[in-house]
Design an enzyme around this catalytic site. Sequence first.
Site, mmCIF file in Angstrom:
data_model
loop_
_atom_site.group_PDB
_atom_site.id
_atom_site.type_symbol
_atom_site.label_atom_id
_atom_site.label_comp_id
_atom_site.label_asym_id
_atom_site.label_seq_id
_atom_site.Cartn_x
_atom_site.Cartn_y
_atom_site.Cartn_z
ATOM 1 N N LYS A 375 0.714 -1.218 0.066
ATOM 2 C CA LYS A 375 0.076 -0.083 0.005
ATOM 3 C C LYS A 375 0.749 1.137 0.162
ATOM 4 C CE LYS A 375 -4.296 -1.820 1.300
ATOM 5 N NZ LYS A 375 -5.661 -1.896 2.531
ATOM 6 N N ARG A 410 -3.679 -10.131 4.729
ATOM 7 C CA ARG A 410 -4.021 -10.082 3.141
ATOM 8 C C ARG A 410 -2.888 -9.685 2.528
ATOM 9 N NH1 ARG A 410 -6.471 -6.586 -0.611
ATOM 10 N NH2 ARG A 410 -7.784 -7.770 -2.220
#
Length: 430
Positions: A375, A410
């Site tokens: 991210k 995840r």
Amino acid sequence: MDRRNIKVLRTSSLYETQAMYVEDQQNFINGVCEVKTSLDPSGLLDELKDIEKLLGREQTVDKGPRNIDLDILLYNAEIVEHPRLSIPHKLMMEREFVLRPLCDLIPGGSLPSSEDSPTFLAQLNSLPSPNISRSPLTPLTPYQPPIQSLSPTRRTHIMAVLNLTPDSFSDGGLHSLERASLTATLKTFVFSGATIIDIGGQSTCPHAPEITASEESLRILPAIRHMRSRLAPPKFAETAISVDTYRSSVAYAAVGAGADIVNDVSAGTLDPDLLSTVADLGCSIILTHMRGTPDTMTTLTSYPDGLIPTVARELAARVRAAEEAGIRRWRIILDPGIGFAKTSAQNLQLLRRLDELRAYEGLQGLPWLVGTSRKGFIGLVTGVSEASERTWGTAAAVTAAVKGGADVVRVHDVVEMSQVVKMADAIWRV
């Protein structure tokens, strides 16, 4: 239950406990329900006994083995003494396996029969500690043990990301639905340690084009059917499938094709039918903290009352909404929403203080998924602009998530992150 004039309003988590009184039998799974009914206590008991009979209960020894046991603990503030029924239940205050799930619902409650009766939580805390660690159970798939979110020795699950989108931020267009290519990708994920495959067909990146529900389904359903095909490798059948969608129609089709979990980044706010659909499907759901929509969330990062209390309060509201829609508490997994309506500093704070979030009132005992993989905040900290090259930063973030108590991480880089999680589990999950 509804057909019998018994409406389940809320449930506790489920807890596995050792047998009491007659100890030579298998462990039990215990839970408590809050219900609404116009039946009187005797009529309610009749219905519960009929349910037991329909489910095949046969009891040959008092408090001995049985496949189901339904008891009335409380009925508002009424006190009932009858040869068939005593309310409050006579033995409830000595039974840890009753008080623990009851405290999920009304920890500050007490018996109506005595003014000086302790609260249920105080009574639970006064009982001897159980011989085995008590942890809520959250099922993923019949082929895997349930998540035990409070077990200190639990393993961290790896959720592998399978984006079937052309515009996802780090792997858009990478994965193909061509059978040989898809099988190779899934084999890499599963044989490297992934226990959950998260399949998505709609990008949630800011300003990503919104496709129709039909197009989203066309992207993801072939992959789900492929994993559940009788011709697929046997290990595929043991792997849980999560569908990354906020649309009720897509969730319905995906679970019908073989998915086990609905992973909704909006926690039911973008489609008013999503939560009730999941309740009808009876599957598990991941509720993510997000504000607004993927297009507006980056402007909604103000938390004047503090990040952790606000995220906890807003997630607790979504848990209540899920319960009101009929989703059982033991089917709920939470996600703090790293990267969703958070600044880089706020993302780091969530990782740093995840243990506080897990312990917040109303969220205790629920399992947590944390998604940090590749991210933007990792790129800002490390200076790595290419998302696919943020492996080392992701590894540090995944380690922090495990330390903070995450039950599922995840990730995109399954091979590398499986090794990271094994090491982190070896250090902290003991």
